[in-house]
Motif scaffolding. Sequence first.
Motif, PDB file in Angstrom:
ATOM      1  N   ILE A  89       0.823  -1.318  -0.069  1.00  0.00           N
ATOM      2  CA  ILE A  89       0.084  -0.186  -0.059  1.00  0.00           C
ATOM      3  C   ILE A  89       0.828   1.038  -0.048  1.00  0.00           C
ATOM      4  N   ARG A  90       1.917   1.150   0.612  1.00  0.00           N
ATOM      5  CA  ARG A  90       2.970   2.233   0.576  1.00  0.00           C
ATOM      6  C   ARG A  90       3.469   2.608  -0.845  1.00  0.00           C
ATOM      7  N   GLU A  91       3.698   1.391  -1.473  1.00  0.00           N
ATOM      8  CA  GLU A  91       4.040   1.620  -2.877  1.00  0.00           C
ATOM      9  C   GLU A  91       3.149   2.186  -3.892  1.00  0.00           C
ATOM     10  N   VAL A  92       1.871   1.712  -3.435  1.00  0.00           N
ATOM     11  CA  VAL A  92       0.780   2.136  -4.266  1.00  0.00           C
ATOM     12  C   VAL A  92       0.498   3.355  -4.207  1.00  0.00           C
ATOM     13  N   THR A  93       0.199   3.997  -2.777  1.00  0.00           N
ATOM     14  CA  THR A  93      -0.143   5.499  -2.589  1.00  0.00           C
ATOM     15  C   THR A  93       1.075   6.452  -3.004  1.00  0.00           C
ATOM     16  N   SER A  94       2.107   5.931  -3.235  1.00  0.00           N
ATOM     17  CA  SER A  94       3.119   6.734  -3.833  1.00  0.00           C
ATOM     18  C   SER A  94       3.026   7.108  -5.346  1.00  0.00           C
ATOM     19  N   GLU A  95       2.234   6.013  -5.937  1.00  0.00           N
ATOM     20  CA  GLU A  95       1.964   6.122  -7.446  1.00  0.00           C
ATOM     21  C   GLU A  95       0.624   6.627  -7.774  1.00  0.00           C
ATOM     22  N   LEU A  96      -0.422   6.373  -7.087  1.00  0.00           N
ATOM     23  CA  LEU A  96      -1.642   6.641  -7.326  1.00  0.00           C
ATOM     24  C   LEU A  96      -2.433   7.681  -6.514  1.00  0.00           C
ATOM     25  N   PRO A  97      -3.318   8.521  -6.843  1.00  0.00           N
ATOM     26  CA  PRO A  97      -3.770   9.273  -6.014  1.00  0.00           C
ATOM     27  C   PRO A  97      -4.899   8.620  -4.981  1.00  0.00           C
ATOM     28  N   ILE A  98      -4.270   7.962  -4.216  1.00  0.00           N
ATOM     29  CA  ILE A  98      -4.835   7.269  -3.313  1.00  0.00           C
ATOM     30  C   ILE A  98      -4.359   7.457  -1.818  1.00  0.00           C
ATOM     31  N   TYR A  99      -4.954   8.217  -0.775  1.00  0.00           N
ATOM     32  CA  TYR A  99      -4.667   8.883   0.434  1.00  0.00           C
ATOM     33  C   TYR A  99      -4.404   7.587   1.284  1.00  0.00           C
ATOM     34  N   LEU A 100      -3.206   7.437   2.053  1.00  0.00           N
ATOM     35  CA  LEU A 100      -2.781   6.461   2.907  1.00  0.00           C
ATOM     36  C   LEU A 100      -3.391   6.747   4.285  1.00  0.00           C
ATOM     37  N   ALA A 101      -4.167   5.604   4.591  1.00  0.00           N
ATOM     38  CA  ALA A 101      -5.006   5.833   5.888  1.00  0.00           C
ATOM     39  C   ALA A 101      -4.525   5.089   7.176  1.00  0.00           C
ATOM     40  N   ASN A 102      -3.180   4.498   6.741  1.00  0.00           N
ATOM     41  CA  ASN A 102      -2.609   3.610   8.082  1.00  0.00           C
ATOM     42  C   ASN A 102      -1.813   4.705   9.068  1.00  0.00           C
ATOM     43  N   SER A 103      -1.583   4.267  10.175  1.00  0.00           N
ATOM     44  CA  SER A 103      -1.308   5.006  11.099  1.00  0.00           C
ATOM     45  C   SER A 103      -0.035   5.671  10.965  1.00  0.00           C
TER      46      SER A 103
END
Length: 534
Positions: free
Chosen positions: A297-311
Motif C-alpha cells: 500500500i505504501r508503494e501504491v499510494t506513492s504512485e496513485l491518487p489514493i490517500y494512505l489511511a494507516n497510522s
Amino acid sequence: MASCSLFHPKPKIRSFHHNNHRITHRPPTLISCTSSISNPSSTTNSSNNNNNNTNSPPSPVLSKTRRPADENIRDEARRYRSSSKNTFSAKYVPFNVGPDSPECYSLDEIVYRSRSGGLLDVLHDMEALKKYDGAYWRDLFDSRVGKTTWPYGSGVWSKKEWVLPEIDPDDIVSAFEGNSNLFWAERFGKQFLGMNDLWVKHCGISHTGSFKDLGMTVLVSQVNRLRKMKRPVVGVGCASTGDTSAALSAYCASAGIPSIVFLPANKISIAQLVQPIANGAFVLSIDTDFDGCMKLIREVTSELPIYLANSLNSLRLEGQKTAAIEILQQFDWQVPDWVIVPGGNLGNIYAFYKGFKMCHELGLVDRMPRLVCAQAANANPLYLYYKSEWKDFKSVKANTTFASAIQIGDPVSIDRAVYALKNCNGIVEEATEEELMDAMAQADSTGMFICPHTGVALTALVKLRNSGVISPTDRTVVVSTAHGLKFTQSKVEYHSKEIKDMACRFANPPMQVKADFGAVMDVLKNYLGNHASK
Ligand SMILES: Cc1ncc(COP(=O)(O)O)c(C=O)c1O
Ligand SMILES: N[C@@H](CCOP(=O)(O)O)C(=O)O
C-alpha cells in the motif's frame, strides 16, 4: 433564544485546589452559546447574546430549543457558530524535532514522510493553546460530553481544538465515536490479581468495534476537506489486519468516498472481513501477511491518487490520542498509575502518550501515567528491542497468533513507540498464545467478552502484578482495543478445546443432553451439587 451552556474564560482571579494540586482558575461563566467554541476567545453570536452576562455566577444549564424541522444538526451548528477567527493551528513536522523545525507542512498537503524519510508528527500551536489554563480546557471538554451538538457529540471532536483545529465542522465525517465506557473490573481485579482499582477502557464499544474509529473520523474528515478543495484524492487506502479496514470503509462509505483495503488472505476474522465488504470497499485479499500488505500500500499510494489511511499517516493519531484524554476526564481529571495498551503497528501507544502529554503540558493534570505496551510473543519486535535495552531493533517475521490484529513484525511506528515509552518510564511485556487465551477466558468468566488483544494486555498486567511492579492498589487501566464479538472463532476453538498444544484450562464447553426430563435433571443436579459445594 435559549441554548446550551458553555463555560467561557474570564481573567484569572483566584486559585484553588483541584485533585490535590493547585490550579489557577477563573470562575466559569455561563454564556448561552452552542457551537461557537472553536475559539475560546470568541463571544456569543448575535442570535443568542441576551444571556451573555459575563459577570454572573454559573447559572443552571438551559435547555436547547428544538431546531426547526427543516434544519439538520450541521445547519443548526452553523447557525450558532461564532464569526470570530479561529486562533488555533497545527502542522506536520518531522517526528521528534523541536517546534522550531524549518521543515514543516500544512495539514492540507499530502505528505506522510519527512524529507529524510522519517516519520511525521502533528504539531499543535501550544503557545496558542496555553493562553487558556487547564481549568478552562477541563470545563470546556466536560461541557461537551454526552450531547448531540455537531460535531462535539463525538468524543474525538469534543476536543476539536486539540485535534484538527482548523477544519470546518461542515467537512467533518463522524459517527459520534469515542465516549467509550471506562468500567471498573471489580471481580477480575479482586479474584485474579488482588487489585481494587482495576479499570477497562472499552474502546471496542464503538461504531465499527475498535479504537480505529477514533483515528479514522479525523483522517476521513481531512480527506473530505481535501476533496472539496479539489486536491487529487480519488480514494483512500490501507493495509489492515481487519480493524483499520473496517473503520476506513465505514467512514468512507458515510462520506461517499471510495475506499480500497489490502488484507492478508486468511489472516483476519470473518467478522472483520465482512465489514469492508458490506460497506462497499474495494477489497483486495492478498497472499501475504500484514507487513507485505503494508509494503504494497505504501508503494501504491506513492504512485496513485489514493490517500494512505494507516497510522504511518500521523493524522490518525490525533484522533486516537483522545482516548487518553477521555480516561483522565472519566477519572475527573485524576491520573491513573498505569495504562496498558496492546501494540502491533505501534501507533496507538504513541497516541496515548501524546494525549496524556498534552493534558500534562497544558495544565489539565499534574503528572503522566506509566505506559505498558503489550505484544503477542509470536509478533514481538518491540518486546525484543526493549529487552535489548533499546540497543538492537530488528523486525521479525510475525507468526500466527490468536491476537491476529497485532500479528505485525515490522511496525511502522517503532520510533514513536520507543519515544513514548522512554519518556514515561514505560515497560514492554509479551504474552504467549496460551497466556493470552487463558487471560481472555478468565476475563470473560467475570462478565467481560474481550478480544484476544485485550487478553495480551491482561497477561502483561498479570505478569507485572506477579513481579510486584504493579501493586494491588495501583489504579490501572487496561485498554480493550476491539469488541470480542469480532473474534468469536478464537473463543469457539478455546471452549471446544480444539487448540493444539493448549490445555484450555478455563474452557466451558456446552453439555450435550438428550431431550429427556430425567437426563436433564441428572445433569442439573450434578451441576448444582458441584456449585453448592464451592
Ligand atoms: C484490536 C487491535 N488491538 C491493538 C492493535 C494495535 O494497535 P497499534 O497498531 O496502533 O499498535 C490493533 C492494530 O494494530 C488492533 O486492531
Ligand atoms: N491492527 C491494524 C493494523 C494496522 O494498523 P494501523 O493503525 O497502522 O492502521 C488493523 O486493524 O489493520
